[in-house]
Design a protein around this motif. Sequence first.
Motif: not given
Length: 429
Positions: A383-402
């Motif tokens: 939700a917070s990442l979607l609220g940023v409207d610039d062109g920089f990369k947005k990343i979610v880190l998870v502990r799972d292997v994927m």
Amino acid sequence: MKLIARDMYLDRLIARMDNGMIKVITGARRCGKTFLLFDLFEDYLRSQGVDDEQIIEVSLDDLAYEQYRDPVRLAEYVTSRITGSRQYYVLLDEVQYAISDQELHGDKPPRLYGVLNGLLRKHNVDVYVTGSNSKMLSTDVMTQFRGRGDEVRVRPLSFAEFMQVYDGDVQHGWAEYVVYGGMPLMVSMRTDEQKTRYLESLFVETYVKDIMARNRLRRSQELDGLVDVLASSIGALSNPAKIKAAFDSVLHSKISVNTISQYIEYLEDAFIIEETRRFNVKGRKYIGSPKKYYFEDVGLRNARLGFRQVEQTHIMENIVYNELRARGYNVDIGVVEQRGQRDGRSYRKQLEIDFVANLGSQRYYIQSAYQLPTEEKVAQEKASLLGVDDGFKKIVLVRDVMKPMYDEHGILTMSVYDFLLNSQSLAMW
């Protein structure tokens, strides 16, 4: 034991060779500064054809060099070793031992800084020093060395460095690292008991005693209490006033807000904790209190709490923060304001981005999510990442292997293992 290649820090020293500045290598006690300078860097110098006579090393914390804690004698010794026109490399370890208690607390600059500045005037001398107190060295880089100081900050082992010597797969390595962290000597220990005793003793017998002596504190109870409060609240917003409330209710202490602020500064000076500020992403300005505090090493943090509060989510967040800082990023907490209508009424709330990482023209928005078991959790983290409207990369880190994967909004989800084990991970996907 297998040698740990600390290439990131070695490369930073190599890039600064012969640049006419004092290389100031800072970091917590026992984090590997001496090994970096006297082993890895010296080996590199010799590989480049530098003779032993051109390398002048002094370990000021070693009693064998005690006489050179006097800056005058130190200058005489180093000067006596410079006997020709070839390039000489002066390596001084733990230079805070050459600063007297009176000089540390006095108004005049310590004599040591005059010695170092004097060495810089020699055209064929390159100077490297290590120290474990940021107030004595890091801030002085910009003042006493008159713009001729260059800091290289060294931290405990990253997860990638730890995995160089861990005998097992990445999941088991993670389980070990989350509990015991990356203090270099610890990784050579075989049993949980050894590791526990080492980390607990290191905190009390080295860090706390250093802080007490350096800042002339008579009692450690309040400092101990503050460390416990900070260790229990990594990843949570806090400030001295909130910490004082915890002291009042739990410890029944009358410690003042000013004293808490001062003790936090002492812990930062000793490289035990770091603070990070909140940054309004859309407003492009910093927000004052509260802030977050992270521990330089999660093993030391866990040892402080008797290994009773090893919360995976908060520990992972701390590890991600440490990795970003080790890579050279400035790191803030992102704040995104969300406005809307609900039931005919306007509302406004603040959403948080765990980390806004900046380095030169680079910027990354990063959420440390640990797990995303449901669609509701996915929506919450993004939700917070979607609220940023610039062109920089947005990343979610998870502990799972994927496998790294982008969604329809351009948000990248990737495994924390991929992030930590590849220094180019932020840019490569």
